[in-house]
Design a protein around this motif. Structure first.
Motif, PDB file in Angstrom:
ATOM      1  N   ALA A  43       0.855  -1.185   0.000  1.00 38.86           N
ATOM      2  CA  ALA A  43       0.000   0.000   0.000  1.00 38.86           C
ATOM      3  C   ALA A  43       0.895   1.240   0.000  1.00 38.86           C
ATOM      4  O   ALA A  43       2.010   1.207   0.527  1.00 38.86           O
ATOM      5  N   PRO A  44       0.449   2.323  -0.579  1.00 35.29           N
ATOM      6  CA  PRO A  44       1.271   3.541  -0.600  1.00 35.29           C
ATOM      7  C   PRO A  44       1.453   4.109   0.808  1.00 35.29           C
ATOM      8  O   PRO A  44       0.607   3.928   1.679  1.00 35.29           O
ATOM      9  N   THR A  45       2.547   4.780   1.037  1.00 34.44           N
ATOM     10  CA  THR A  45       2.799   5.422   2.325  1.00 34.44           C
ATOM     11  C   THR A  45       2.429   6.897   2.297  1.00 34.44           C
ATOM     12  O   THR A  45       2.319   7.532   3.347  1.00 34.44           O
ATOM     13  N   ALA A  46       2.255   7.425   1.096  1.00 35.61           N
ATOM     14  CA  ALA A  46       1.863   8.825   0.940  1.00 35.61           C
ATOM     15  C   ALA A  46       1.205   8.989  -0.422  1.00 35.61           C
ATOM     16  O   ALA A  46       1.389   8.152  -1.309  1.00 35.61           O
ATOM     17  N   LEU A  47       0.430  10.036  -0.559  1.00 40.04           N
ATOM     18  CA  LEU A  47      -0.225  10.312  -1.839  1.00 40.04           C
ATOM     19  C   LEU A  47       0.515  11.403  -2.594  1.00 40.04           C
ATOM     20  O   LEU A  47       1.097  12.312  -1.996  1.00 40.04           O
ATOM     21  N   GLY A  48       0.477  11.290  -3.908  1.00 40.12           N
ATOM     22  CA  GLY A  48       1.086  12.295  -4.747  1.00 40.12           C
ATOM     23  C   GLY A  48       0.026  13.188  -5.376  1.00 40.12           C
ATOM     24  O   GLY A  48      -1.107  13.261  -4.889  1.00 40.12           O
ATOM     25  N   LYS A  49       0.374  13.829  -6.468  1.00 40.06           N
ATOM     26  CA  LYS A  49      -0.552  14.727  -7.148  1.00 40.06           C
ATOM     27  C   LYS A  49      -1.628  13.922  -7.892  1.00 40.06           C
ATOM     28  O   LYS A  49      -1.395  12.794  -8.317  1.00 40.06           O
ATOM     29  N   SER A  50      -2.764  14.536  -8.049  1.00 40.72           N
ATOM     30  CA  SER A  50      -3.845  13.913  -8.813  1.00 40.72           C
ATOM     31  C   SER A  50      -3.395  13.681 -10.247  1.00 40.72           C
ATOM     32  O   SER A  50      -2.745  14.538 -10.844  1.00 40.72           O
ATOM     33  N   GLU A  51      -3.771  12.532 -10.765  1.00 42.13           N
ATOM     34  CA  GLU A  51      -3.388  12.211 -12.145  1.00 42.13           C
ATOM     35  C   GLU A  51      -4.343  12.805 -13.168  1.00 42.13           C
ATOM     36  O   GLU A  51      -4.097  12.734 -14.367  1.00 42.13           O
ATOM     37  N   GLY A  52      -5.463  13.360 -12.703  1.00 46.14           N
ATOM     38  CA  GLY A  52      -6.417  13.993 -13.604  1.00 46.14           C
ATOM     39  C   GLY A  52      -7.439  13.061 -14.211  1.00 46.14           C
ATOM     40  O   GLY A  52      -8.287  13.474 -15.000  1.00 46.14           O
ATOM     41  N   GLN A  53      -7.401  11.799 -13.837  1.00 46.33           N
ATOM     42  CA  GLN A  53      -8.297  10.799 -14.415  1.00 46.33           C
ATOM     43  C   GLN A  53      -8.597   9.730 -13.378  1.00 46.33           C
ATOM     44  O   GLN A  53      -7.773   9.412 -12.524  1.00 46.33           O
ATOM     45  N   LEU A  54      -9.797   9.154 -13.470  1.00 45.44           N
ATOM     46  CA  LEU A  54     -10.174   8.076 -12.573  1.00 45.44           C
ATOM     47  C   LEU A  54     -11.160   7.165 -13.273  1.00 45.44           C
ATOM     48  O   LEU A  54     -12.233   7.594 -13.702  1.00 45.44           O
ATOM     49  N   ASN A  55     -10.803   5.896 -13.407  1.00 43.77           N
ATOM     50  CA  ASN A  55     -11.663   4.912 -14.071  1.00 43.77           C
ATOM     51  C   ASN A  55     -12.251   3.961 -13.036  1.00 43.77           C
ATOM     52  O   ASN A  55     -11.515   3.206 -12.390  1.00 43.77           O
ATOM     53  N   LEU A  56     -13.569   4.012 -12.874  1.00 45.08           N
ATOM     54  CA  LEU A  56     -14.251   3.239 -11.849  1.00 45.08           C
ATOM     55  C   LEU A  56     -15.139   2.155 -12.437  1.00 45.08           C
ATOM     56  O   LEU A  56     -15.704   2.318 -13.517  1.00 45.08           O
ATOM     57  N   ALA A 126      -5.089  -4.002  -4.490  1.00 46.32           N
ATOM     58  CA  ALA A 126      -3.957  -3.779  -3.598  1.00 46.32           C
ATOM     59  C   ALA A 126      -4.416  -3.519  -2.168  1.00 46.32           C
ATOM     60  O   ALA A 126      -5.547  -3.092  -1.931  1.00 46.32           O
ATOM     61  N   PRO A 127      -3.547  -3.778  -1.185  1.00 39.34           N
ATOM     62  CA  PRO A 127      -3.870  -3.409   0.180  1.00 39.34           C
ATOM     63  C   PRO A 127      -4.067  -1.902   0.262  1.00 39.34           C
ATOM     64  O   PRO A 127      -3.478  -1.145  -0.535  1.00 39.34           O
ATOM     65  N   VAL A 128      -4.889  -1.466   1.203  1.00 39.00           N
ATOM     66  CA  VAL A 128      -5.197  -0.044   1.332  1.00 39.00           C
ATOM     67  C   VAL A 128      -4.599   0.516   2.620  1.00 39.00           C
ATOM     68  O   VAL A 128      -4.721  -0.091   3.692  1.00 39.00           O
ATOM     69  N   ASN A 129      -3.947   1.643   2.497  1.00 40.06           N
ATOM     70  CA  ASN A 129      -3.434   2.366   3.659  1.00 40.06           C
ATOM     71  C   ASN A 129      -4.556   3.283   4.151  1.00 40.06           C
ATOM     72  O   ASN A 129      -4.781   4.352   3.610  1.00 40.06           O
ATOM     73  N   THR A 130      -5.258   2.821   5.172  1.00 37.59           N
ATOM     74  CA  THR A 130      -6.434   3.570   5.640  1.00 37.59           C
ATOM     75  C   THR A 130      -6.068   4.923   6.234  1.00 37.59           C
ATOM     76  O   THR A 130      -6.920   5.812   6.325  1.00 37.59           O
ATOM     77  N   SER A 131      -4.808   5.111   6.638  1.00 36.33           N
ATOM     78  CA  SER A 131      -4.408   6.410   7.191  1.00 36.33           C
ATOM     79  C   SER A 131      -4.408   7.499   6.129  1.00 36.33           C
ATOM     80  O   SER A 131      -4.394   8.696   6.452  1.00 36.33           O
TER      81      SER A 131
END
Length: 399
Positions: A43-56, A126-131
């Protein structure tokens, strides 16, 4: 409850013709306790910038952008706030969602319990970093770290909404109102031909739940972890019930019509269906959670293992369980919100009361849909029936 809720093509767990390949069982508590391993994904430890797209991939009604109703839109505000342009693929069945997620083309999915373990053990989520999801803190605790959304204490998603499968009866015909599932399993039922049941292999769990309470000698502890003897007993009960069934339903409009016409007078239902029938006022119904408890669902937003836009996916998960938005989704869709703070945001002040949203005692009576696997989750080992076996049996039951 909004009548526009005609979008509920939802959680119809389809007959999954696929075996749960490589999929192990979960324990009966906390999602851990198995000797099986999951793909090593981090799981990620931090978030980065928005990629501008999201496919759900989402159940109909979970990602509304105003297209179906101009007053129902929580996607557009999300896009404006985050810069993530949302593209939604409606998933009609859990099996379809699993197949789509395997393609690696989607960032997140609103998975039901019959799909989640397949996605986890298949390495598709992927596992989720709930924090990294601040609103997770105030999600109902009874939805966290459960067999359908975690493995060995690691969350693989964010709870979204949930509900119970209830026993509904026509108050004018069925009197007194039943309080036990025995009313739909009694071979000598006076309502033969007017009993209805949910059309899915996962309905086998409803029979197992009833047998757990009425046939202790079977030693059923979890209705989704059935060895050969337990499974055979559940199938036999459903085979007998088949002679009582007037029709099965998976489309909620079908059950509404059947009760209003009198073709059905008793059977399994969702709270939203009872609400719609009551609102139409054509027939009076009674819907209860029976004394044996019930099965039910808890949907989970999960991030694709190959997500091209994980930052937007995390922002979406935090958004969809924010108090106001989760309240909007719950009312539109007809379910209990996962977010405890949503109860102060619903348009209907009684929504959370009606759906028992923060009632942990009520929630504890529900055996939430979980993918059946060969691993029994206990000392029995790999002798339980997996979902492929459930699917085959359901086909035979229906004839």
């Amino acid at each position: 409850m909004r009548k526009q809720r005609a979008l509920l093509s939802m959680a119809a767990l389809s007959a999954c013709a696929l075996a749960v390949a490589g999929c192990g069982g979960s324990s009966s508590s906390g999602g851990g306790g198995t000797s099986l391993s999951v793909p090593k994904l981090s799981a990620p430890t931090a978030l980065g910038k928005s990629e501008g797209q999201l496919n759900l991939i989402a159940w109909a009604g979970y990602a509304e952008d105003g297209t179906n109703d101009k007053t129902v839109d929580w996607v557009t505000p999300f896009e404006k706030q985050t810069g993530c342009q949302v593209n939604v693929k409606i998933g009609n069945t859990s099996d379809e969602m699993v197949t789509l997620m395997k393609s690696g083309q989607y960032d997140a999915v609103s998975a039901s319990g019959d799909a989640t373990l397949r996605l986890i053990y298949g390495g598709d989520v992927a596992p989720v970093n709930t924090s990294l999801v601040p609103n997770y803190k105030t999600v109902s605790t009874f939805l966290k770290d459960k067999p359908w959304n975690s493995v060995n204490g690691q969350m693989y998603g964010i709870p979204h909404g949930w509900g119970a499968n209830l026993l509904m009866s026509n108050s004018s015909v069925v009197s007194p109102a039943p309080t036990s599932w025995g009313a739909v399993f009694d071979a000598n039922s006076p309502y033969k031909g007017k009993i209805t049941a949910y059309d899915s292999p996962i309905y086998i769990a409803d029979a197992a739940l009833y047998l757990k309470a009425t046939k202790p000698e079977l030693k059923i502890t979890n209705p989704y972890e059935l060895d050969d003897a337990q499974f055979t007993a559940a199938v036999d009960l459903l085979t007998t019930q088949r002679g009582l069934i007037g029709e099965y339903w998976s489309d909620y409009t079908k059950e509404v019509s059947a009760f209003e016409s009198g073709d059905s007078v008793i059977g399994t239902t969702w709270q939203v269906i009872a609400n719609l029938i009551t609102a139409d006022a054509k027939v009076k119904v009674n819907a209860v959670l029976p004394q044996e408890g019930s099965t039910g669902w808890s949907d989970t937003w999960m991030v694709g293992a190959k997500a091209a836009h994980p930052n937007c996916a995390y922002q979406w998960m935090n958004w969809i369980i924010s108090p106001k938005v989760n309240a909007q989704v719950a009312e539109w869709f007809g379910e209990a919100p996962a977010q405890t703070l949503s109860c102060k945001e619903t348009a209907d002040p009684d929504h959370c009361t009606t759906y028992h949203a923060t009632d942990s005692a009520y929630a504890a009576k529900i055996a939430y849909w979980t993918t059946p696997t060969k691993n029994c989750g206990d000392s029995r080992g790999n002798v339980c029936k997996d979902y492929a076996a459930w699917t085959q049996a359901w086909t035979q039951i229906k004839g």
